[in-house]
Scaffold this motif. Structure first.
Motif, PDB file in Angstrom:
ATOM      1  N   HIS A  49       1.422   3.396  -2.175  1.00 40.21           N
ATOM      2  CA  HIS A  49       0.804   4.600  -2.764  1.00 40.21           C
ATOM      3  C   HIS A  49       0.090   5.442  -1.714  1.00 40.21           C
ATOM      4  CE1 HIS A  49       1.668   3.568  -6.836  1.00 40.21           C
ATOM      5  NE2 HIS A  49       0.968   2.462  -6.818  1.00 40.21           N
ATOM      6  N   TYR A  50      -0.328   4.813  -0.629  1.00 36.11           N
ATOM      7  CA  TYR A  50      -1.203   5.512   0.316  1.00 36.11           C
ATOM      8  C   TYR A  50      -0.612   5.678   1.714  1.00 36.11           C
ATOM      9  CZ  TYR A  50      -4.399   5.371  -3.485  1.00 36.11           C
ATOM     10  OH  TYR A  50      -4.948   5.574  -4.722  1.00 36.11           O
ATOM     11  N   TRP A  59       0.839  -1.225   0.000  1.00 32.93           N
ATOM     12  CA  TRP A  59       0.000   0.000   0.000  1.00 32.93           C
ATOM     13  C   TRP A  59       0.858   1.253   0.000  1.00 32.93           C
ATOM     14  CZ3 TRP A  59      -4.704   1.230   3.686  1.00 32.93           C
ATOM     15  CH2 TRP A  59      -5.810   1.571   2.895  1.00 32.93           C
ATOM     16  N   GLU A  71      -7.085   9.323  -3.814  1.00 32.66           N
ATOM     17  CA  GLU A  71      -6.093   9.871  -2.915  1.00 32.66           C
ATOM     18  C   GLU A  71      -6.605  11.141  -2.234  1.00 32.66           C
ATOM     19  OE1 GLU A  71      -2.170  10.162  -4.756  1.00 32.66           O
ATOM     20  OE2 GLU A  71      -1.820  11.887  -3.443  1.00 32.66           O
ATOM     21  N   LYS A 115      -7.111  11.327   1.659  1.00 35.19           N
ATOM     22  CA  LYS A 115      -6.219  12.240   2.381  1.00 35.19           C
ATOM     23  C   LYS A 115      -7.017  13.302   3.138  1.00 35.19           C
ATOM     24  CE  LYS A 115      -2.042  15.035   1.990  1.00 35.19           C
ATOM     25  NZ  LYS A 115      -1.664  14.657   3.364  1.00 35.19           N
ATOM     26  N   LYS A 157       1.463  11.382   2.216  1.00 35.52           N
ATOM     27  CA  LYS A 157       0.440  10.556   1.577  1.00 35.52           C
ATOM     28  C   LYS A 157      -0.815  10.532   2.464  1.00 35.52           C
ATOM     29  CE  LYS A 157       3.852   7.963  -0.994  1.00 35.52           C
ATOM     30  NZ  LYS A 157       4.537   6.676  -1.214  1.00 35.52           N
ATOM     31  N   PRO A 158      -1.917   9.916   1.980  1.00 29.55           N
ATOM     32  CA  PRO A 158      -3.131   9.929   2.814  1.00 29.55           C
ATOM     33  C   PRO A 158      -2.881   9.457   4.245  1.00 29.55           C
ATOM     34  CG  PRO A 158      -3.676   9.189   0.620  1.00 29.55           C
ATOM     35  CD  PRO A 158      -2.169   9.350   0.642  1.00 29.55           C
TER      36      PRO A 158
END
Lengths: 380, 198
Positions: free
Chosen positions: A76-77, A74, A360, A364, A82-83
């Motif tokens: 990406h997040y 994960w 996102e 976020k 990031k979120p």
């Protein structure tokens, strides 16, 4: 890279207090493989628990070595800005009990016999995972998570947390989840299990004693699963009716999609333990907070005290937006604070893992507010 | 098309449960949360606007109002608000009915199509009105069900909806004495507070 956690190091925590399991049986002791990112603040209010899905593990973000070309599942997040912002949050990610990435599971030696549990590892449920995660929180000194977050089966753990420990969770994020499986969902899991059990190398789960693994069965299970994680559109865009790639072994495949599924299946069969896979799919099948509709979902959720964010993806047919909306509507009926978005995506169920600007931005926005509410400041 | 919230906050009791249909970026819900300590929920379609609401700490569910409010229970809210959205709904009559099932009271605002400016553009110059309140050309507009004070009151009568208050304002939320005296001709924005006997 400023948005990556860089190298992260997993560690194992041993729990010596026996854990009584929901469906019977006891684990006399167990270990959990854990990764944490970010810094726990002084009042320990900025912790976020990340729960993994069927075949996930503790390695959610960052890299294990400088040479690693693949980050956690994960990434990406989770990371700086990031979120799930590791400048603000202290993130806890673990390999669930019964898994095969370092936590106690079928590959672990049974202290009573001295041999690996194998198929005799007791059945674990989502509630058992929540219990083991609560003990992990105790160990880390975390009374209350600012948020508990998960996609798919991970979202179900987040929901169970909100139900079981309402006072220990500030916000619950369920992404591409469902309140419980449908017959079709269970059917796909059963095909996956049968693929494994019918492999001649399975030996009723005692394959370790024969020094083999049921690679073909696990690979086939993964192929079926993989189809349900993708959408028709995503497969069409990625493979269409193209012929196999020449730079990889085609093994007699006629189309690129066949070659891809075989490759995925094969990779997975060497990474994932067959008994673990069966156990994880059973936990998924049995998850049902309504106890077979004895209690309406809205009634079950009425006892929760946290805010909820529910996200679904338009082309997800494994856990379709309608399933997320069942959760949302139950929360509305229970008059609990809920936010929901059905995100446009062509990626099917897998969309919850894939980078997308709208996903996102929503995720976020919610998490930033969570961190503001618990007074988690940017620690840079 | 955003309109100042005008008198709306005065009609919301402290701590009320409020549902805002088409809440946009959540200005009104945020104001009511601060001034009236409401328990608010917004419905909105646009994910970007939802993100803005979430940043404000509001609860928002993505939902198409054309599909009605069947996922809500009767009398679940004290007040249901819908500002400047009624004219864009496929069936304003069924939604109004649904609003007063789910909420004890409803507050509805919409552009008054019988305003003198619109009458001049249509009645004298013979063109569909285009102005700050109705900025879209006729062939590409979300505003498919334009109505007037008089039309709306006729519908309320038909649906047995009781009008608790009628107000009018211009686009910046101010009242003019002309609009108060003769709303159907001089009121730019129609503002209604409604209820229904169950």
């Amino acid at each position: 890279m400023t948005d990556s956690l860089g190298v992260v190091t997993p560690f194992s925590i041993a729990f010596e207090k026996p854990l009584t399991l929901e469906r019977g049986g006891t684990l006399p002791r167990y270990e959990l493989m854990v990764e944490t990112y970010g810094t726990l603040n002084a009042d320990k209010s900025n912790a976020v628990l990340v729960c993994h899905a069927l075949s996930g593990d503790h390695h959610a973000a960052g890299f294990h070595t400088d040479q690693d070309d693949k980050p956690g599942w994960w990434d990406h997040y989770i990371g700086p800005n990031k979120p799930i912002d590791t400048n603000r949050f202290f993130v806890v990610s673990l390999n669930n009990l019964g898994g095969c990435s370092g936590s106690t599971g079928p590959l672990t030696d049974n202290p009573e016999t001295g041999a690996p549990y194998g198929p005799d590892f007791p059945e674990v449920t989502v509630s058992d995972w929540v219990e083991s995660q609560a003990r992990l929180a105790d160990h880390l000194g975390i009374d209350r998570f600012a948020a508990i977050v998960g996609g798919s089966l991970g979202g179900m753990q987040a929901m169970q947390w909100a139900i079981t420990y309402p006072e220990r969770i500030g916000a619950c994020v369920m992404i591409a989840a469902a309140p419980r499986l449908t017959a079709q969902n269970i059917a796909f899991n059963e095909v996956a299990r049968q693929a494994i059990m019918r492999d001649p190398n399975f030996f009723d789960g005692h394959y370790a004693a024969h020094d083999v693994i049921p690679a073909s069965g696990v690979g086939l299970a993964r192929m079926v699963g993989h189809i349900t994680y993708l959408s028709d559109i995503a497969m069409g865009e990625k493979f269409g009716r193209q012929t196999p790639r020449s730079d990889r072994d085609a093994e007699g495949a006629n189309f690129a999609v066949e070659q891809y599924l075989r490759y995925q299946g094969q990779q997975f069969s060497h990474r994932f333990d067959a008994n673990s896979y069966i156990l994880m799919t059973r936990a998924l099948d049995y998850f049902d907070p309504t106890d077979n509709e004895r209690i309406p979902l809205a009634e079950v959720l009425r006892q929760t005290q946290c805010r909820f964010l529910v996200l679904s993806f338009t082309t997800d047919w494994r856990f379709s937006p309608a399933r997320s909306e069942e959760i949302v509507n139950a929360l509305i009926h229970a008059e609990r604070p809920v936010s929901y978005t059905r995100l446009e995506s062509t990626h099917g169920h897998d969309a919850f893992l894939i980078a997308d600007p709208t996903y996102e931005s929503i995720f976020k926005a919610f998490m930033d507010r969570v961190s503001d509410d618990v007074g988690a400041t940017d620690e840079r | 098309m955003s309109v100042d919230t005008g008198r709306i906050p005065e009609w919301i009791p402290q701590g009320a449960r409020v549902l805002d249909l088409g809440c946009g970026e959540g200005h009104l819900l945020a104001e009511l949360q601060t001034t009236r300590a409401i328990q608010g929920l917004g419905l909105e379609l646009d994910p970007e606007k939802i993100a803005t609401c979430l940043r404000r700490g509001l609860n928002v569910v993505q939902q198409d109002l054309n599909q009605g409010l069947s996922n809500f229970k009767a009398n679940q809210f004290d007040t249901i608000i819908m500002t400047q959205t009624l004219q864009a709904i496929r069936r304003p009559d069924t939604l109004l009915d649904d609003m007063l099932r789910v909420g004890r009271e409803a507050i509805v605002t919409f552009p008054n199509f019988a305003h003198v400016k619109n009458r001049i553009q249509l009645g004298i110059f013979g063109h569909m009105p285009v102005n700050p309140q109705l900025p879209n050309p006729w062939y590409d507009t979300p505003n498919i069900h334009l109505s007037t004070f008089d039309d709306f009151e006729a519908l309320c009568d038909q649906l047995k909806i009781q009008i608790l208050n009628r107000d009018t304002s211009n686009l910046s939320g101010q009242r003019s004495w002309l609009g108060t005296v003769w709303p159907n001709l001089f009121g730019e924005v129609a503002v209604y507070r409604l209820t229904k006997e169950h």
